[in-house]
Design an enzyme around this catalytic site. Sequence first.
Site, PDB file in Angstrom:
ATOM      1  N   GLU A 167      21.446 -20.106  83.805  1.00 54.90           N
ATOM      2  CA  GLU A 167      22.884 -20.397  84.014  1.00 54.90           C
ATOM      3  C   GLU A 167      22.500 -21.760  85.014  1.00 54.90           C
ATOM      4  O   GLU A 167      23.114 -22.884  84.596  1.00 54.90           O
ATOM      5  CB  GLU A 167      23.667 -19.400  84.791  1.00 54.90           C
ATOM      6  N   TYR A 192      38.613 -20.045  85.857  1.00 58.66           N
ATOM      7  CA  TYR A 192      37.629 -19.156  85.784  1.00 58.66           C
ATOM      8  C   TYR A 192      37.528 -18.229  86.986  1.00 58.66           C
ATOM      9  O   TYR A 192      36.741 -17.436  87.162  1.00 58.66           O
ATOM     10  CB  TYR A 192      36.175 -19.817  85.790  1.00 58.66           C
ATOM     11  N   CYS A 199      26.530 -14.594  82.901  1.00 59.64           N
ATOM     12  CA  CYS A 199      27.365 -15.782  82.663  1.00 59.64           C
ATOM     13  C   CYS A 199      28.829 -15.616  83.127  1.00 59.64           C
ATOM     14  O   CYS A 199      29.036 -16.730  83.976  1.00 59.64           O
ATOM     15  CB  CYS A 199      27.474 -15.890  80.958  1.00 59.64           C
ATOM     16  N   TYR A 251      30.170 -17.957  86.687  1.00 61.25           N
ATOM     17  CA  TYR A 251      31.482 -18.823  86.642  1.00 61.25           C
ATOM     18  C   TYR A 251      32.539 -18.253  87.566  1.00 61.25           C
ATOM     19  O   TYR A 251      33.232 -19.125  88.035  1.00 61.25           O
ATOM     20  CB  TYR A 251      32.103 -18.759  85.180  1.00 61.25           C
ATOM     21  N   ASP A 297      27.828 -25.944  75.283  1.00 55.66           N
ATOM     22  CA  ASP A 297      28.301 -24.615  75.553  1.00 55.66           C
ATOM     23  C   ASP A 297      29.207 -24.105  74.077  1.00 55.66           C
ATOM     24  O   ASP A 297      29.363 -22.752  73.945  1.00 55.66           O
ATOM     25  CB  ASP A 297      29.437 -24.638  76.503  1.00 55.66           C
TER      26      ASP A 297
END
Length: 226
Positions: free
Chosen positions: A208, A167, A137, A141, A44
């Site tokens: 993802e 998140y 993305c 999340y 990441d």
Amino acid sequence: MLFSEALKKESQHIIDDIYNDPFIQGMLQGDLPIDATKFYLRADASYLKEFANIYALLIPKVNKLEDVKFLVEQIQFIVEGEVEAHEILAEYVGENYDNIVSEKVWPPSGDHYIKHMYFNAYAKENAAYTIAAMAPCPYVYQAIAQRALQDKQLNRNSILAKWFDFYSTEMDELVDVFDKFLNKLTEACTVDEKHEIKMCFLQSTIHERNFFNMSYIEEDWLYGGE
């Protein structure tokens, strides 16, 4: 239905798969393997560096100064703000974050995802393509975190619960802005163009899923030979 809402609706089954895959379930239960956690952090860190670069490629594609300002702020958030979520995982691992990510990884699935975003940034003049490649993305999340906080299986005694806390709210503004971009930038698009942009969004949602799974299995390039 707004274009952004249609994209989210069509991606829901993929997000369900992500939620039920072993990486997120390990986060939920508080027993994610340490090696998988470190692999994710390393991958990441590489991904976010490129994500920031793609924000920079977006800047010439937008016309309003306020949009430029927002993109610059997002680059700053990647550099500073999102590290907070990484620090939570580093605390879970029990090691210094900078030490963990000093070892670089560049797995096949991450490579594919990043190149998917770069392709749309360079090959398509309409910024909707780039944003469609980037938008899953933050949306994935956000959706996963908000779902986890309502899940009775969430292990609140684990430090990993704070990752979901982070998140569940930190992506709200970005998701909202990306939604507005996509709705505005696709107003004059043809049916075929909208289909291409939708496919771009769904492909990134699958990327993802692959990103979490590659971390769980510590994916590597299989070159063969000796």
